[in-house]
Design a protein around this motif. Structure first.
Motif, PDB file in Angstrom:
ATOM      1  N   VAL A 125       0.837  -1.205   0.000  1.00 23.42           N
ATOM      2  CA  VAL A 125       0.000   0.000   0.000  1.00 23.42           C
ATOM      3  C   VAL A 125       0.871   1.254   0.000  1.00 23.42           C
ATOM      4  N   PHE A 126       1.960   1.190   0.757  1.00 20.12           N
ATOM      5  CA  PHE A 126       2.901   2.306   0.809  1.00 20.12           C
ATOM      6  C   PHE A 126       3.481   2.587  -0.584  1.00 20.12           C
ATOM      7  N   ALA A 127       3.875   1.517  -1.271  1.00 21.76           N
ATOM      8  CA  ALA A 127       4.432   1.700  -2.613  1.00 21.76           C
ATOM      9  C   ALA A 127       3.374   2.191  -3.583  1.00 21.76           C
ATOM     10  N   VAL A 128       2.131   1.741  -3.421  1.00 19.74           N
ATOM     11  CA  VAL A 128       1.052   2.217  -4.285  1.00 19.74           C
ATOM     12  C   VAL A 128       0.890   3.725  -4.111  1.00 19.74           C
ATOM     13  N   MET A 129       0.996   4.165  -2.860  1.00 19.88           N
ATOM     14  CA  MET A 129       0.863   5.588  -2.587  1.00 19.88           C
ATOM     15  C   MET A 129       1.977   6.377  -3.256  1.00 19.88           C
ATOM     16  N   LEU A 130       3.180   5.801  -3.302  1.00 21.82           N
ATOM     17  CA  LEU A 130       4.310   6.532  -3.872  1.00 21.82           C
ATOM     18  C   LEU A 130       4.329   6.504  -5.384  1.00 21.82           C
ATOM     19  N   ALA A 131       3.815   5.434  -5.988  1.00 20.07           N
ATOM     20  CA  ALA A 131       4.091   5.230  -7.408  1.00 20.07           C
ATOM     21  C   ALA A 131       2.876   5.280  -8.314  1.00 20.07           C
ATOM     22  N   GLU A 132       1.689   5.518  -7.805  1.00 19.06           N
ATOM     23  CA  GLU A 132       0.477   5.666  -8.632  1.00 19.06           C
ATOM     24  C   GLU A 132       0.387   4.622  -9.750  1.00 19.06           C
TER      25      GLU A 132
END
Lengths: 177, 108
Positions: free
Chosen positions: A78-85
């Motif tokens: 989820v953290f990476a999703v937030m950073l990388a759209e």
């Protein structure tokens, strides 16, 4: 076991719920277009898997499944999703290639599912004559610190190297961005 | 096959593990971003763990071995996720995209 009349039905109901969570979560994880829903599908799948582990007489593994997968892996994704759209674009092109790849993926998946199910259902599995240990948490702990102590130490080393490597990789190029 | 004792037979677990592997491979082919492929990879890890655990519970003389193996699989999956996500973030910094179609600089 039969002290409570509907306990059997209750156990089967919980088992079916876990199965449904696992299968439905996996379908949700691979079929939705938005990645964040896909991560939620993975979480549901892991919760169902933890229930299945509990039915397989390993409550320790069920606890670890929830702790590691739902608590750490999914939150990190989820953290990476937030950073990388990473949202997939709406399927704009219904070209021949897209349909072809969908068909190929579906065929491969169905073939794997059918073949493996057939193999495992037709296999002549033999139950062992006697269990050496009872598979309890105590037995796991004793094995981890005696027979498998080398692997236990090595996996802590692997995790350490992974953490340092992740820091190093994610740090490069930071000043350029 | 007694339905009330369905959870004490290995067949259901093995079929569910096969289904998870199939779903993971389907997603790995079908997804077009790196994070989607990572999630499908996690499904494949889960399929392997469930298969090992089912065979371990019903057909192994020592039920601790499979549990320890599944525990190590979980640890390796966690390490893999950490590495892959940092690679994804580094790729996103350099390309401003993680769609697999646009990451084709080495494509001859």
């Amino acid at each position: 076991m039969n002290s409570f009349p509907i306990s059997d039905y209750l156990a089967v109901a919980i088992f079916v719920f876990c199965l449904a969570a696992t299968v439905g979560g996996a379908l949700l994880a691979v079929l939705t277009a938005r990645i964040i829903r896909s991560v939620c599908g993975l979480m549901i799948c892991c919760i169902g898997l933890a229930g299945l582990y509990y039915f397989l007489h390993s409550p320790f593994l069920a606890l670890m499944e929830i702790l590691i997968y739902v608590g750490a892996v999914c939150v990190t994704i989820v953290f990476a999703v937030m950073l990388a759209e990473p949202d997939e674009p709406a399927r704009e092109e219904r070209s021949g290639a897209a349909i072809l790849w969908g068909t190929v993926a579906l065929t491969v998946g169905a073939a794997i599912c059918w073949g493996l199910s057939r193999l495992s259902l037709q296999g002549q599995w033999t139950a062992p004559a006697a269990k050496v240990t009872d598979g309890s948490v105590k037995a796991i702990g004793v094995s981890l610190l005696t027979t498998y102590s080398m692997a236990f130490e090595l996996i802590s080393l692997v995790l350490l190297v992974a953490i340092i490597g992740a820091l190093v990789i994610a740090r490069t190029g930071r000043s350029k961005a | 096959m007694n339905l009330l004792r369905a959870y004490e037979q290995a067949d259901i677990y093995l079929v569910v593990a096969a289904f998870l592997l199939a779903a993971g491979v389907y997603g790995l082919i079908r997804r077009r971003t790196l994070i989607g492929m990572l999630i499908s990879g996690e499904l494949i890890f889960s399929a392997a763990s469930l298969n090992i655990m089912a065979l371990n519970c019903f057909y192994a003389p020592d039920p601790t071995v499979g549990q320890i193996f599944a525990l190590f699989v979980m640890g390796l999956a966690a390490a893999e996720v950490a590495i892959v996500l940092s690679i994804i973030i580094a790729v996103y910094r350099n390309y401003h995209s993680i769609k697999t179609r646009e990451l084709s600089e080495l494509n001859g």
